[in-house]
Design a protein around this motif. Structure first.
Motif, PDB file in Angstrom:
ATOM      1  N   PRO A  71       0.827  -1.215   0.000  1.00 29.67           N
ATOM      2  CA  PRO A  71       0.000   0.000   0.000  1.00 29.67           C
ATOM      3  C   PRO A  71       0.860   1.263   0.000  1.00 29.67           C
ATOM      4  CG  PRO A  71      -0.864  -1.587   1.585  1.00 29.67           C
ATOM      5  CD  PRO A  71       0.456  -2.123   1.113  1.00 29.67           C
ATOM      6  N   ILE A  93       0.474   5.446   0.272  1.00 33.29           N
ATOM      7  CA  ILE A  93      -0.454   6.516   0.639  1.00 33.29           C
ATOM      8  C   ILE A  93       0.261   7.852   0.506  1.00 33.29           C
ATOM      9  CG2 ILE A  93      -1.915   7.490   2.451  1.00 33.29           C
ATOM     10  CD1 ILE A  93      -2.106   4.681   3.647  1.00 33.29           C
ATOM     11  N   HIS A 113      -3.232   5.355  -2.706  1.00 32.15           N
ATOM     12  CA  HIS A 113      -4.255   5.963  -1.872  1.00 32.15           C
ATOM     13  C   HIS A 113      -3.825   7.359  -1.453  1.00 32.15           C
ATOM     14  CE1 HIS A 113      -5.898   1.896  -1.722  1.00 32.15           C
ATOM     15  NE2 HIS A 113      -4.654   1.505  -1.502  1.00 32.15           N
ATOM     16  N   ARG A 140      -8.413   2.529  -5.483  1.00 38.38           N
ATOM     17  CA  ARG A 140      -7.779   3.650  -4.809  1.00 38.38           C
ATOM     18  C   ARG A 140      -8.754   4.377  -3.890  1.00 38.38           C
ATOM     19  NH1 ARG A 140      -4.566   5.825 -10.175  1.00 38.38           N
ATOM     20  NH2 ARG A 140      -2.895   4.266 -10.126  1.00 38.38           N
ATOM     21  N   THR A 141      -8.296   4.660  -2.704  1.00 40.28           N
ATOM     22  CA  THR A 141      -9.090   5.357  -1.703  1.00 40.28           C
ATOM     23  C   THR A 141      -8.559   6.775  -1.546  1.00 40.28           C
ATOM     24  OG1 THR A 141      -9.466   3.299  -0.492  1.00 40.28           O
ATOM     25  CG2 THR A 141      -9.826   5.349   0.712  1.00 40.28           C
ATOM     26  N   THR A 142      -9.455   7.760  -1.578  1.00 41.20           N
ATOM     27  CA  THR A 142      -9.074   9.145  -1.317  1.00 41.20           C
ATOM     28  C   THR A 142      -9.873   9.652  -0.130  1.00 41.20           C
ATOM     29  OG1 THR A 142      -8.493   9.634  -3.620  1.00 41.20           O
ATOM     30  CG2 THR A 142      -9.029  11.506  -2.203  1.00 41.20           C
ATOM     31  N   ASP A 160      -6.768  -3.183  -2.373  1.00 45.52           N
ATOM     32  CA  ASP A 160      -5.650  -2.309  -2.702  1.00 45.52           C
ATOM     33  C   ASP A 160      -5.756  -1.734  -4.109  1.00 45.52           C
ATOM     34  OD1 ASP A 160      -3.142  -1.129  -1.913  1.00 45.52           O
ATOM     35  OD2 ASP A 160      -2.211  -2.430  -3.392  1.00 45.52           O
ATOM     36  N   SER A 203      -9.922  -3.391   2.772  1.00 50.64           N
ATOM     37  CA  SER A 203     -10.019  -2.553   1.576  1.00 50.64           C
ATOM     38  C   SER A 203      -9.285  -3.255   0.445  1.00 50.64           C
ATOM     39  CB  SER A 203      -9.391  -1.174   1.809  1.00 50.64           C
ATOM     40  OG  SER A 203     -10.072  -0.482   2.829  1.00 50.64           O
ATOM     41  N   LEU A 253      -6.045   3.781   7.524  1.00 52.73           N
ATOM     42  CA  LEU A 253      -6.112   3.212   6.182  1.00 52.73           C
ATOM     43  C   LEU A 253      -5.095   2.094   6.008  1.00 52.73           C
ATOM     44  CD1 LEU A 253      -7.295   3.262   3.344  1.00 52.73           C
ATOM     45  CD2 LEU A 253      -5.761   5.170   2.789  1.00 52.73           C
TER      46      LEU A 253
END
Length: 330
Positions: free
Chosen positions: A137, A139, A151, A315-317, A312, A310, A301
């Motif tokens: 991950p 970030i 992310h 994409r998480t914002t 991978d 979640s 996160l």
């Protein structure tokens, strides 16, 4: 480990299981082993544990400054968020230099972190490729990059600057300046300046009073010098936004030295919501970007991604919401 085993009258395998919190070890035996270890000053060799488990036990983090209260608050938020997870932070300091970030990222990835958190969304091409191919991950924080690597936990620095301009306008100021650092190094500072310029233009106001003073992070001394330059070039300036609270405090002190009334003669705004802004006299109007929240959300996160909660690939914002804190300088 064999010394501990002899003292506790157990096998080395039992000692190993006790340190791994293996449920097959009863609490009386575990307590005896841990007491023996404490008496001998024994510390479990985590490298062997990580080698056998395939996990390193740490999260890599890069920050541009180690003497910036905002980044200290972010790291505090991460540390609190990871507490109890068996994950620790391995910190790298980039000094606002993308080439140094590239070097550090290579070094950190070579130590097989379980995730990596970087500050900002601007990287060299090689650094970006390393992060994209890391298999862990990634970030990006303190920014909203147009093309995220993975992310994001951050905010728009340009929109945050607009908050200050809108506040200045609401106070009736029309002639405004901006104090920042070398924009080739501080891309988030550049975004704040761009947001400042865009906001002024949207209000139909002049957006040319821009001062670049020093290598980021600019200091109180450089904020003071920039204030002098600003007033010499544009003596009718009514308000100034500074790229950070440190530079804003320097500008405020220079006004005091020169008997320039704040905010009657000139208003001053900062950025970052440092304790300094709250405790100065007068207190400094500033932008609170939620540094601690950024760190806490990034840690949350990481834990979610590593636990498989979640995906991978998706994409998480997570957007944080900067707020203006109105002080006595405006």
């Amino acid at each position: 480990m064999s010394d501990v085993a002899r003292k506790a009258n157990v096998s080395t395998m039992t000692v190993s299981r006790a340190f791994r919190s293996d449920t097959s070890i009863n609490e009386e035996t575990r307590g005896r082993i841990l007491a023996a270890a404490a008496e001998l000053g024994y510390i479990l060799d985590q490298s062997a544990v990580h080698f056998s488990s395939g996990r390193s036990g740490f999260v890599a983090v890069t920050i541009p400054s180690i003497n910036n209260a905002n980044f200290a608050d972010m790291i505090r938020g991460m540390t609190e968020g990871l507490r109890g997870s068996a994950l620790e932070i391995l910190l790298g300091y980039t000094d606002y230099d993308v080439m140094e970030e590239e070097r550090l990222v290579g070094q950190l990835l070579g130590r097989r972190p379980e995730a990596i958190i970087v500050t900002g969304g601007t990287h060299t091409d090689h650094c970006r490729r390393m992060l994209e191919r890391s298999g862990i991950p990634v970030i990006e924080t303190w920014d909203l990059p147009r093309k995220p690597i993975g992310h994001v936990v951050g905010f728009s620095n340009a929109d945050a600057a607009r908050l200050m301009v809108d506040h200045f306008v609401s106070r009736g100021y029309k002639r405004m300046g901006f104090i920042g650092g070398d924009t080739s190094r501080d891309t988030r500072g550049l975004d704040r300046r761009r947001g400042f310029v865009s906001a002024l233009e949207s209000h139909g106001l002049d957006a040319t009073r821009l001062i670049a003073s020093g290598i980021p992070p600019i200091s109180m001394r450089e904020g003071a010098a920039a204030l002098v330059e600003l007033m010499e070039r544009w003596p009718d300036t009514e308000a100034v936004m500074c790229v950070s609270d440190l530079s804003a405090f320097g500008a405020l002190m220079e006004c005091k030295r020169r008997d320039i009334a704040v905010p009657d003669k000139i208003a001053i705004g900062g950025f970052g919501a440092y304790d300094l802004a709250d405790q100065s006299v007068p207190s400094i109007t500033t932008i609170d970007v939620g540094s601690h929240e950024i760190g806490a959300k990034a840690a949350e996160l990481v834990l979610s991604l590593l636990a498989g909660h979640s995906v991978d690939a998706k994409r998480t914002t997570i957007r944080t919401r900067p707020e203006i804190i109105i002080g006595g300088t405006t």
